[in-house]
Scaffold this active site. Structure first.
Site, PDB file in Angstrom:
ATOM      1  N   GLU D  60      11.403  -2.695   8.047  1.00 22.84           N
ATOM      2  CA  GLU D  60      11.175  -4.063   9.583  1.00 22.84           C
ATOM      3  C   GLU D  60      11.708  -5.846   8.892  1.00 22.84           C
ATOM      4  O   GLU D  60      12.358  -5.852  10.081  1.00 22.84           O
ATOM      5  CB  GLU D  60       9.259  -4.135   8.829  1.00 22.84           C
ATOM      6  CG  GLU D  60       8.810  -3.477   9.462  1.00 22.84           C
ATOM      7  CD  GLU D  60       8.599  -1.520   9.295  1.00 22.84           C
ATOM      8  OE1 GLU D  60       9.109  -1.195   8.188  1.00 22.84           O
ATOM      9  OE2 GLU D  60       8.004  -0.306   9.877  1.00 22.84           O
ATOM     10  N   HIS D 129      -3.835  -0.326   8.357  1.00 24.87           N
ATOM     11  CA  HIS D 129      -3.814  -0.072   9.462  1.00 24.87           C
ATOM     12  C   HIS D 129      -4.344  -0.183  10.235  1.00 24.87           C
ATOM     13  O   HIS D 129      -4.803   0.196  11.614  1.00 24.87           O
ATOM     14  CB  HIS D 129      -3.750   1.829   9.174  1.00 24.87           C
ATOM     15  CG  HIS D 129      -2.196   1.876   8.972  1.00 24.87           C
ATOM     16  ND1 HIS D 129      -2.082   2.445   6.857  1.00 24.87           N
ATOM     17  CD2 HIS D 129      -1.141   2.717   8.762  1.00 24.87           C
ATOM     18  CE1 HIS D 129      -0.877   3.087   7.112  1.00 24.87           C
ATOM     19  NE2 HIS D 129      -0.115   2.854   8.154  1.00 24.87           N
TER      20      HIS D 129
HETATM   21  C1  LIG Z   1       6.003  -0.617   6.179  1.00 29.92           C
HETATM   22  C2  LIG Z   1       5.786   0.526   7.374  1.00 29.92           C
HETATM   23  N1  LIG Z   1       6.960   0.888   7.743  1.00 29.92           N
HETATM   24  C3  LIG Z   1       5.961   2.197   9.251  1.00 29.92           C
HETATM   25  C4  LIG Z   1       4.793   2.942   8.730  1.00 29.92           C
HETATM   26  C5  LIG Z   1       4.909   4.224   9.533  1.00 29.92           C
HETATM   27  N2  LIG Z   1       5.308   5.258   8.779  1.00 29.92           N
HETATM   28  C6  LIG Z   1       3.523   6.087   8.596  1.00 29.92           C
HETATM   29  S1  LIG Z   1       4.460   7.216   7.952  1.00 29.92           S
HETATM   30  C7  LIG Z   1       6.456   7.208   7.577  1.00 29.92           C
HETATM   31  C8  LIG Z   1       7.216   7.843   7.950  1.00 29.92           C
HETATM   32  C9  LIG Z   1       8.322   7.518   6.340  1.00 29.92           C
HETATM   33  O1  LIG Z   1       8.908   8.929   6.066  1.00 29.92           O
HETATM   34  P1  LIG Z   1       9.053   9.267   4.345  1.00 29.92           P
HETATM   35  O2  LIG Z   1       9.198   8.058   3.713  1.00 29.92           O
HETATM   36  O3  LIG Z   1      10.363  10.464   4.293  1.00 29.92           O
HETATM   37  O4  LIG Z   1       7.857   9.787   3.778  1.00 29.92           O
HETATM   38  P2  LIG Z   1       6.969  11.313   4.659  1.00 29.92           P
HETATM   39  O5  LIG Z   1       6.184  11.362   6.038  1.00 29.92           O
HETATM   40  O6  LIG Z   1       7.994  12.800   5.247  1.00 29.92           O
HETATM   41  O7  LIG Z   1       6.404  12.175   2.901  1.00 29.92           O
HETATM   42  C10 LIG Z   1       6.289   6.036   9.086  1.00 29.92           C
HETATM   43  C11 LIG Z   1       7.427   4.848   9.922  1.00 29.92           C
HETATM   44  C12 LIG Z   1       4.483   2.557   7.429  1.00 29.92           C
HETATM   45  N3  LIG Z   1       3.876   3.272   7.055  1.00 29.92           N
HETATM   46  N4  LIG Z   1       4.855   1.126   6.873  1.00 29.92           N
END
Ligand SMILES: Cc1ncc(C[n+]2csc(CCOP(=O)(O)OP(=O)(O)O)c2C)c(N)n1
Ligand SMILES: Cc1ncc(C[n+]2csc(CCOP(=O)(O)OP(=O)(O)O)c2C)c(N)n1
Ligand SMILES: [Mg+2]
Ligand SMILES: [Mg+2]
Lengths: 343, 324, 343, 324
Positions: D60, D129
């Site tokens: 971000e 959230h």
């Molecule tokens: C700083 C932030 N940006 C966006 C989000 C929204 N978000 C939640 S999970 C996610 C994807 C994360 O992917 P990864 O780190 O690969 O973990 P996985 O879900 O595959 O276990 C996003 C974009 C968030 N929670 N925190």
């Protein structure tokens, strides 16, 4: 310069069948994987059909070998951190199905009295330090508990799980630098399931061999097949030993896959990955593979598997019963736990 | 009583608490070898050694989060922000980790941690280095926010903050570090959440905190020459707000002006106005006045900077308007 | 995988004496370095003795070869970003001494009407995009102007200067990943003067060969002696060409040294570095070295140097005169420029 | 007029502006291939291609800063925050770069940029959230802050925001995305800084914005059954505040309740109270009431979450108290 962690192929244990682990241990690892799987399936059912669970709910289905393998040699007093995809890690660290399920239900009997929910499991009892919802936000926290171990001179180890998409965020970078600079006893485990929501690794990261990122911090690192329970165990175990006895950090990239959608409400496949791809990965289901291996090595037989399944079923049923019977939090709970010393 | 600088009072507070409790440590940029960007931690590395005094890389988000994690398992970090301007980079760990951990964990993990450093304008530091951000922190449930105005208060409050079992944000001021004041030899603590009447008066209540208390006291002095007897309340703590001390005063004076070095929108000052009008509506003889930083980024030029900040003149004028 | 940038030793130009640059160019480069030096010395004097300058004021003395070498082949329409240590970069990009000095004085004739001050020089005219005070904060901005060039398909290049301490902050990490992932035409120049305030590189970073950091983003990189004007020119020039013609980013670590304190009010040496160390580095003063080299190659003679010094002196005097005569900003300026479309 | 969802109205606004001006582009997490985490940008990647619609890594701070830099040289980024909870990580670039650039550069570099996404609670998303952070953004001079309550307003305001030459923070709401409303076929713009009376009334002024306008309208409906005729003002814009519309209403009704989904300390609601008491002091028959989110991190459990948020009941009660 940057040191490759000894990998499983070269380690002594690896030369022994089944890492030299005894039947009880192996049996228990299988049990834990199956427990996670069935627990998550039940959670999905209760979320979708019975609406007993709300909010965002991220399942660990497909990735079980990572948590189980990584934590197999951890002590109860070691610290574990996870992201919002935390049910599996919580269970393996030793939390009861009941307190996790009740938390999902938003009940007072939940580990966080129903205030945290799916993304925020916590247990001081077994040193499970959460359940965190901001991508990458818990990586500095884990660096902090490892700092505390070093500060105190105790020999506790911190293990920190996060997704591959977290590797791009600033908190990851800042943490790994400090951990390496100050030689902190922490094991960072990046669960590379290839996608962050709908974004494939290669569409978000300029380097795909993520374990190589550790070089930028002069940190020991390895990548490992996260669907192979024993490889996962072996690599992490070495990292844990390194942390415990040499107070040194390690970065491990565990290559895995989630068989389901990003959260319960998301589809398993769609624009970002095909049904075929998901099916293909399901062929290497870590539970199936490990079960087959144990049978092949005559550590267990088909009956043992049935036994496990039925024990797991009653554990999950018991968790649901406990959650169902637990009351919703009383209204006063709204205002408690804001400060430990109430204003 | 010893006469000492604000920075020395802070140094004493930290040092005494570090002697008292082996779990307390200091971490921040330049706090060790360099003796602190503003020399607040002077001598502490020598005294306590590198295990207790940590110089960090420039990674506010990282080391602030590290502090939260260390606090989860029982250490008591004092995290120095070189200035609170940079704390914005770490805000996620404060808002989403420090302030919420106890609640999210259902009461299991408290965060006994202090984040301290200077806030507000100094001299011609321009837009990015002159910000008074207490209102942002005060907005967050789960935090306590403290802002002393003199060495005595600073020492007593900081010691309390370090012993507090919840996260405390502690605002100092670059331009106050050299200010001198009496500090007793013997140990003392000042409670969080309790304001202090710095000057009694009957005509109007002036509510201030931090550096601005001193500007307000000067204004009160000037007003007294015009026969206006102002009461000056030093809040000492921004959150939780000591409503009683304000309301009791306003019930007596029937007039109030709230002074702060914050921008006007959604600021702590506006909240204080809200509390006063809510709880002392029938006692008010006139609208509550406000003096605040002008609604602009801080300019560099000396003349403009002076115009942007709260001043004795502005306070006097606001009081006169309120009493008119 | 990660590509080393062709370094000066291998480049064709490097085989030619003085990089094949003509006398005018070389003369001008020397002029620019001396201009920065004298300008900064004057600023220090006016700050300390006459108090005409206020706030934080970070001088570029000792690092002149980095800015001059790096920008020698830039075009006027290329974009440059700097940190708070920005006077040198501003002057080399083409801003007048007068507008920079008047800004330091907080006068209406300053480039930012006296509102920005030492840390925030800006010129839309010559595409100097500031002067930024938050460590690392401008690295994403520079990534953004490079993004704009790619978006538009123009062939402008962005050059972004920052200190070695900025490499540890999240904004650096996030930016380099995007620049590499999206192939943006940007040159990141890390001016490694070995200290961030009083913190030596090795006390803040877990890896000392900073150019290696770029590997974590699969980005071309090089390190270069930042006290060697022509090496600096050569390496940067290649990176600029790579950005302009191939739309690819590069990370350059320029090893340099500041001869003075962190800001005017800080001592040049103290707990964190010795007087001897500073003196030793001063032996490799980039201005002395380059002057000697040009004389040795008979490009200039002692008289030319005197000429330059006297031209510089009048330019600096003229800047001071301009600043002195410029009025302080009128009070109304307090409220302008908050919004471009006033509320 | 077409009946469409809030998310479709936003999609239209962005798409029309992208057709109109080649400098406008959309960037954020999951806005492209995934069609948006909340499907606001559905179909836009297909329609405009990858040059205009950018999926980002989870960074971000990085991509928000990238947007500011692109805006400095004349592009007009629309930066989507998946939710404003994550925008805290990018706050430094908003506070210190976007909001101050024009001022620090003496008027040379303006930032024509929109940062948009959902803010506030949805359903059981828990503490990290569910945050409504408008007050923080409203605090910052140099920003404009917009918060629509329905599809019609959302489209008209977003189009204006995209054409605005200063940085605009645009707050949507997860729970409103599926809300339907009438949206004209022909183009229209709604000015920033101008509120809208959503229901006229003579007994009390209710000031709200965003999702809470709808809750407030429900409350007004309930009140009307008790014979209380409330006027409901939808601010539409948080900064700059339309003071006139509020003051004119209060002069008529002599009573006010300010409703918002923010914590109570140092919030936008407290600022609105301040403005009312300052400008309409003599017209007020009772203290101004406030309804806000309780001063706690958001709990997960459904029953507690409901208790934490502003509700029809709470508004009705606050109105009754104010009129009592
Ligand atoms: C700083 C932030 N940006 C966006 C989000 C929204 N978000 C939640 S999970 C996610 C994807 C994360 O992917 P990864 O780190 O690969 O973990 P996985 O879900 O595959 O276990 C996003 C974009 C968030 N929670 N925190
Ligand atoms: C985020 C942030 N933290 C702290 C500071 C205070 N500070 C200003 S300059 C500086 C040192 C930077 O060192 P380096 O990046 O090496 O640049 P140099 O000053 O050597 O040119 C620090 C800590 C800041 N401006 N921004
Ligand atoms: Mg993933
Ligand atoms: Mg440096």
């Amino acid at each position: 310069m940057s040191k490759e962690l000894v990998t499983e192929a070269q380690s002594e244990a690896a030369l022994m069948p089944l890492q030299g682990l005894d039947r009880d241990k192996l049996y228990n690892m299988l049990y834990q994987m199956i427990l996670i799987r069935r627990f998550e399936e039940k959670a999905a059912e209760l979320y979708l059909n019975e609406r007993k669970i709300g909010g965002f709910c991220h399942l660990y289905i497909g990735q079980e070998a990572v948590a189980v393998g990584a934590m197999a040699s951890l002590r109860k007093d070691d610290y574990v951190f996870s992201s919002y995809r935390d049910h599996g890690h919580a269970l393996v660290k030793g939390m009861s199905g009941g307190e996790v399920m009740a938390e999902l239900f938003g009940r007072i009997g939940g580990c966080a009295k129903g205030k945290g929910g799916s993304m925020h499991m916590f247990s001081r009892e077994v040193n499970f330090l959460g359940g965190h919802g901001i991508v990458g936000g818990h990586i500095p926290l884990a660096t902090g508990s490892a700092f505390a171990s070093k500060y105190r001179g105790d020999d506790r180890v911190t293990v920190c799980f996060f997704g591959e998409a977290a590797v791009n965020i600033g908190a990851f970078h800042e943490s790994l630098n400090m951990a390496s600079l100050w030689k902190l006893p922490v094991v960072y485990i990046c669960e590379n399931n290839r996608y962050g929501m709908g974004t494939a690794l290669e569409r978000a990261a300029s380097l795909y061999d993520l374990s190589e990122k550790a070089r930028a911090y002069n940190m020991a690192h390895a990548h490992v097949d996260g669907q192979d329970l024993l490889a996962m165990y072996d690599v992490t175990n070495q990292a844990i030993e390194r942390a415990r006895h040499e107070s040194l950090p390690t970065f491990i990239e565990a290559r895995t896959y989630r068989f389901v959608g990003h959260s319960i409400s998301d589809p398993a496949h769609g624009h970002y990955r095909t049904k075929e791809e998901v099916e293909e990965y399901k062929q290497r289901d870590p539970i199936k593979t490990f079960t087959a291996m144990l049978i092949e090595h005559e550590m267990i037989n088909e009956n043992d598997v049935k036994d496990i399944e039925s024990r797991v079923r009653s554990e999950v049923d018991e968790a649901v019963r406990f959650a169902d019977e637990s009351p919703i939090p009383p209204a006063e709970e709204l205002y408690t736990d804001v400060y430990i010393q109430p204003l | 009583m010893a006469l000492m600088q604000f920075r020395e009072a802070l140094n004493q507070a930290m040092s005494e608490e570090m002697e008292r409790d082996p779990n307390v440590f200091l971490m921040g940029e330049e706090v060790g070898v360099y003796n602190g960007a503003y020399k607040v931690s002077k001598g502490m590395l020598d005294r306590f050694g590198p295990r207790r005094v940590w110089d960090t890389p420039i990674t506010e988000l990282g080391f602030c989060g590290l502090g939260v994690g260390a606090a989860m398992v029982g250490l008591r970090p004092i995290i120095e922000m070189m200035t609170f301007n940079f704390s914005v980079l770490a805000l996620d760990e404060v808002l989403n980790s420090a302030a919420k951990m106890l609640y999210m964990s259902g009461g299991q993990y408290n965060i006994p941690m202090v984040i301290r450093g200077p806030g507000g304008a100094a001299h011609m530091l321009s837009a990015q280095h002159s910000q008074a951000l207490e209102s942002w922190y005060a907005h967050i449930p789960g935090l306590k926010v403290v802002q002393p105005s003199n060495p005595y208060d600073a020492k007593g409050l900081l010691k309390t903050a370090i012993r507090d079992n919840d996260p405390v944000i502690f605002f100092e001021s670059e331009v106050m570090y050299a200010n001198k004041g009496e500090v007793p030899e013997e140990e003392y603590l000042i409670p969080i959440g309790v304001g202090d009447i710095k000057k009694e008066g009957k005509d109007i209540t002036l509510v201030a905190r931090g550096r601005i208390v001193n500007v307000t006291l000067e204004a009160a002095e000037a007003l007294s020459k015009d026969g206006i007897d102002a009461e000056v309340i030093d809040l000492r703590t921004v959150r939780p707000l000591d409503e009683e001390i304000i309301i009791n005063s306003v019930m007596k004076t029937n007039h109030a002006v709230v002074v702060e070095e914050n921008w006007q929108y959604a600021s702590m000052g506006s909240y204080i106005v809200d509390i006063i009008q809510k709880r002392a509506f029938d006692y008010l003889d006139a609208p509550i006045g406000r003096v605040h930083t002008e609604d602009v980024p801080m300019p560099y030029a000396h003349n403009l900077e002076k115009l942007a900040l709260p001043s004795v003149d502005k306070i006097v004028k606001a009081v006169q308007e309120t009493l008119a």
